[in-house]
Design an enzyme around this catalytic site. Structure first.
Site, mmCIF file in Angstrom:
data_model
loop_
_atom_site.group_PDB
_atom_site.id
_atom_site.type_symbol
_atom_site.label_atom_id
_atom_site.label_comp_id
_atom_site.label_asym_id
_atom_site.label_seq_id
_atom_site.Cartn_x
_atom_site.Cartn_y
_atom_site.Cartn_z
ATOM 1 N N HIS A 22 18.829 0.760 -3.083
ATOM 2 C CA HIS A 22 17.401 0.987 -2.867
ATOM 3 C C HIS A 22 16.711 -0.304 -2.411
ATOM 4 C CE1 HIS A 22 13.481 2.834 -3.332
ATOM 5 N NE2 HIS A 22 13.090 1.757 -3.985
ATOM 6 N N CYS A 51 0.817 -1.210 0.000
ATOM 7 C CA CYS A 51 0.000 0.000 0.000
ATOM 8 C C CYS A 51 0.855 1.266 0.000
ATOM 9 C CB CYS A 51 -0.991 0.004 1.155
ATOM 10 S SG CYS A 51 -0.323 -0.566 2.689
#
Lengths: 273, 420
Positions: free
Chosen positions: B97, B49
Site C-alpha cells: 500500500h 486532501c
C-alpha cells in the site's frame, strides 16, 4: 562462411529489430527502440559488414552491382546512417521506416541470385567512389523521405484532434521538419557528387558524358526536384507540409533510379554506370 | 510489523476526510501523542486532501485497533462510525500500500506527481518529531526509490491530463522546443493565464491583448514577463505569434478566418512556421473555419478535453506496468527484511569463530616459539582461510533460511546447533 550464410544471419537480426519496433508500436510502449533493438541491430550490422567484405572478395569488385549486391549494400548504408542519427539525437521514430526497409532490402538480397557480371569496367576505381556517394545519398534522402512521412502522419494526428497511437510515438512537427531539411541537404550534396562521378565514369568508358539512359534521366529529375525543394526552403521559408510532400515525390525519382539501375539495367549497368 | 490504517477518496466522502485530516502544524503533536497513546514504536502520518493515513511499527497483536481508536479519539469521532470507511493493512500488504500510494497508483488522477512530494514531507515531519525509527526509515527509502522507478520506467505520469497542460503538450508536439516562441493571449482569463504560465516557463514570450479592460491585460503581461498591446493590433500580433490562447468573454467570434489569412500572408516569405490556436472561451472566440488554412492548428476546449481523456487512457495502460514494478519492489523489500533477521546470528557466528581461531593460534604460537614475520603471516592467512571456508556454506544457508516462512524456528534451531 560464405557471404550467403552471413546474409541469412543478418536477415534474422534485422528481423528481430523490425519485429521489436513493431511490437513496441502496437503495445504503445514509451521506448520504440530499446537496448534489445540496439543490440540486435549492432550484431546484425557487424555481420552485415562481414558479409559485404566477404562478398567483395568473392566478386573481385566492389559489391554494388545487381539487385543482390545493391539491395544488401543499400540496407547496410541505411542502417549505418540510422545508427549515426540515433546516437546523436535519439530519433526513435525514424526506426519505424528504417527497420522494415532494411529488413526488406536484405530479404530481397537473400532471395535474388548474384548478378553474373565479369566486366572489366567494374575493376574501375569509379565503381566504389561513385556507388558509395550514391548509396549514402540514397540513404540520406530516404531519411528525408521518412521525416516527411513522420511529419504528415503527426500533422494528421494533430488535425484529427483525437490522439491515437502515432501522436504519442512520433516526434514534433518541427523535429521531423528539421530532420528532413538536414537530410535533404546532405543527400543532395552526395547525389550531386554521385552524378558528377557517374558522368566522369561514363566519359572514361564510352567517351561521352550523357548516354540518355532512363536511369540518368530519373537521377536528373530527382536532382532537379531537390534543387527546387532546397531553394523553396531557403528562399521562401517553405517548410512543413509542402516540403514533406515534395521530399516524398523527389524520393520516388531516387527510388526509380535505384530500381532501374539494379533490376532492369543489368548487365547493361556494367557498361552504363 | 508495519501497519497502516487510513481513509482515502476511494473509501470516504470529502466531509469525512476533512474531519479526519491533520493540519500541518498539528502533525508533530499528533505523532507524539500517537506514539505515547498506542505504544507504537515508530509512527508517520500522511494527510493530504485525498487521504489520511497512519503508519506505525508495532508488534502488539492489538495494534490496529489501538491506531483506529487513536484516530477516532484525536478527532473526537465515534470509532464505530469509522469502521466502514477505514482500511487496514499489515506487513506485506502495508508495504504494498505504501508503495502504491507514493507511486500515484492510488491517486484520483493516476500518475499525478504531487503525492510523492507529500509522502516525502510526511516522512520528514516524522523524522523531525523523532518518531521515525529503523523500520519506517527503511520503508521510506524503499518507498521513494520504488516511486521514482515507477515514474522513470513507466509512462504513468507521461501525458498531460489537465486542460492547461494538454495545451502545452500539444504546443510541444507542434514546435518541439518552446524557447522563444511568441505566445499571444487574447483576453486575460484565469485559464489562459495558467496555460500561458506553463508556456512562459518553457521559454515562450508572452504578449497580452487587452480589450475594454486594458489594465487587466497590462497586469497579466507584467506577471508573465511580457508586454501588453491594444486589441486593435490583433492582426499584427497574430502575424508574429506562434501560439495564440484566446479566452475572452465576448459573446461572438473574435478571430475570423480573414484575420488568420492576413497573418499567414504577412509571415510568408519569412519562416513559415505553423500557427497553433487555442480557443478556451465559451462561447468560442475563434471561427472553426480557420482550420482549413494551411499550417493552422485550432483546438477548442472540447478538443483539449478529448486529448486529456485519451491521455488518461494511456496512463491507465501504463499503470499495469507500474503495478508489476511495484509488486517486484515489494517482494525485494520483504526478502531484504527477512534476510536482515539472520544478520545478528551471522555476526555472532563470525565473532565466535574468530575468537576460537585467535585463542588456538595464541596457544600454538606459545608452543612453537618465535616466528619470522613471513611465517607469522602465512599462519594467519591459513587459519583465516580455514575459518572462512568452513563458514561459507552456513552463511549462505542462513541467509536463505531467513527467507523461508518458518524462519524463526529454523534460526533458533541453528542457534542451538552452533551453541550460540
Amino acid at each position: 562462411m560464405s557471404s550467403h550464410v552471413y546474409l541469412v544471419l543478418v536477415l534474422i537480426f534485422y528481423a528481430v529489430g523490425a519485429l521489436h519496433i513493431l511490437l513496441q508500436t502496437l503495445t504503445r510502449r514509451r521506448l520504440l527502440v530499446t537496448s534489445w533493438t540496439v543490440a540486435a541491430t549492432l550484431i546484425g550490422f557487424a555481420l552485415h559488414t562481414a558479409a559485404l567484405a566477404q562478398r567483395w572478395t568473392e566478386a573481385g569488385h566492389f559489391p554494388a552491382v545487381g539487385l543482390h549486391d545493391g539491395a544488401s549494400l543499400l540496407a547496410w548504408t541505411m542502417v549505418l546512417v540510422f545508427l549515426v542519427i540515433y546516437t546523436r539525437s535519439r530519433l526513435e521514430a525514424l526506426g519505424l521506416a528504417v527497420y522494415p526497409m532494411a529488413f526488406a532490402l536484405v530479404l530481397i538480397a537473400n532471395l535474388t541470385p548474384i548478378a553474373p557480371v565479369g566486366d572489366p569496367v567494374l575493376k574501375s576505381l569509379f565503381l566504389p567512389i561513385h556507388t558509395t556517394l550514391a548509396f549514402f545519398g540514397y540513404a540520406a534522402l530516404f531519411v528525408a523521405f521518412a521525416g516527411g512521412l513522420l511529419y504528415l502522419i503527426q500533422e494528421r494526428e494533430l488535425r484529427s484532434r483525437t490522439p491515437r497511437t502515432f501522436y504519442y510515438l512520433i516526434p514534433s512537427l518541427e523535429t521531423s521538419d528539421r530532420l528532413s531539411a538536414r537530410a535533404v541537404e546532405a543527400g543532395f550534396a552526395l547525389l550531386t557528387l554521385a552524378i558528377i562521378t557517374g558522368l566522369l565514369w561514363s566519359h572514361a568508358v564510352h567517351g561521352v558524358y550523357w548516354t540518355s539512359s532512363p536511369k540518368e534521366w530519373s537521377a536528373l529529375v530527382a536532382w532537379a526536384l531537390y534543387v527546387a525543394l532546397i531553394l523553396a526552403r531557403y528562399q521562401t521559408g517553405w517548410g512543413g507540409r509542402r516540403a514533406a510532400l515534395l521530399g516524398i515525390a523527389a524520393f520516388t525519382a531516387v527510388a526509380f533510379t535505384f530500381v532501374w539501375m539494379n533490376v532492369f539495367a543489368l548487365p547493361v549497368a556494367a557498361r552504363t554506370p | 510489523m508495519i501497519i497502516v490504517i487510513g481513509v482515502s477518496h476511494r473509501t470516504a466522502p470529502l466531509p469525512v476526510r476533512e474531519a479526519l485530516a491533520f493540519p500541518k502544524d498539528q502533525i508533530r503533536d499528533a505523532l507524539l501523542r500517537l506514539r505515547a497513546e498506542t505504544g507504537a514504536g515508530e509512527a508517520m502520518i500522511l494527510s493530504t486532501c485525498n487521504r489520511v493515513e497512519l503508519y506505525a511499527r508495532q508488534d502488539d497483536p492489538g495494534a490496529v485497533e489501538a491506531l483506529e481508536s487513536f484516530l477516532a479519539r484525536y478527532h473526537s469521532r465515534d470509532g464505530r462510525e469509522l469502521q466502514a470507511v477505514l482500511y487496514r493493512y499489515a506487513d506485506a500488504e502495508a508495504i504494498r500500500h505504501a508503495f502504491r500510494v507514493a507511486s500515484s497508483l492510488e491517486s484520483m488522477v493516476i500518475g499525478e506527481p504531487q503525492i510523492l512530494g507529500q509522502v516525502k514531507e510526511a516522512y520528514q515531519a516524522a523524522e523531525d518529531a523523532g518518531t521515525l525509527g529503523a523500520a519506517l526509515n527503511a520503508l521510506r527509502n524503499r518507498t521513494l526509490a520504488a516511486a521514482k522507478r515507477v515514474r522513470t520506467e513507466t509512462g504513468i505520469g507521461r501525458n498531460a491530463v489537465s486542460v492547461s497542460y494538454v495545451a502545452v503538450e500539444l504546443a510541444r508536439k507542434i514546435f518541439g522546443e518552446l524557447k522563444d516562441k511568441n505566445v499571444l493571449l487574447v483576453g486575460a482569463g484565469k485559464m489562459s493565464e495558467l496555460a500561458a504560465k506553463h508556456l512562459v516557463r518553457s521559454g515562450g514570450r508572452a504578449t497580452v491583448l487587452g480589450g475594454r479592460t486594458f489594465e487587466k491585460a497590462a497586469e497579466l503581461a507584467a506577471a508573465l514577463g511580457g508586454k501588453a498591446a491594444p486589441f486593435e493590433s490583433l492582426r499584427d500580433e497574430l502575424a508574429r505569434a506562434d501560439i495564440v490562447i484566446s479566452g475572452t468573454g465576448a459573446p461572438g467570434l473574435v478571430i475570423h478566418p480573414a484575420d488568420v489569412e492576413s497573418a499567414r500572408a504577412a509571415r510568408r516569405g519569412r519562416h513559415a512556421r505553423p500557427l497553433f490556436l487555442i480557443d478556451i472561451a465559451v462561447p468560442r472566440d475563434i471561427d472553426p473555419a480557420v482550420r482549413k488554412i494551411g499550417g493552422v492548428f485550432l483546438y477548442d476546449l472540447d478538443d483539449l478535453k478529448a486529448v486529456a481523456e485519451a491521455n488518461v487512457r494511456e496512463r491507465l495502460k501504463e499503470a499495469a506496468a507500474a503495478e508489476a514494478l511495484v509488486e517486484r519492489e515489494v517482494r525485494d523489500f520483504l526478502d531484504w527484511q527477512k534476510a536482515r533477521e539472520a544478520v545478528p546470528l551471522l555476526n555472532e557466528l563470525r565473532r565466535r569463530a574468530e575468537e576460537i581461531r585467535r585463542h588456538e593460534l595464541d596457544k600454538a604460537k606459545r608452543r612453537i616459539g618465535p616466528l619470522t614475520p613471513e611465517q607469522d603471516e602465512a599462519i594467519e592467512a591459513a587459519t583465516t582461510a580455514i575459518v572462512n571456508k568452513l563458514l561459507h556454506s552456513p552463511t549462505v544457508h542462513l541467509k536463505e533460511a531467513a527467507r523461508e516462512s518458518n524462519a524463526p524456528e529454523q534460526l533458533s534451531l541453528i542457534r542451538k546447533l552452533l551453541g550460540l
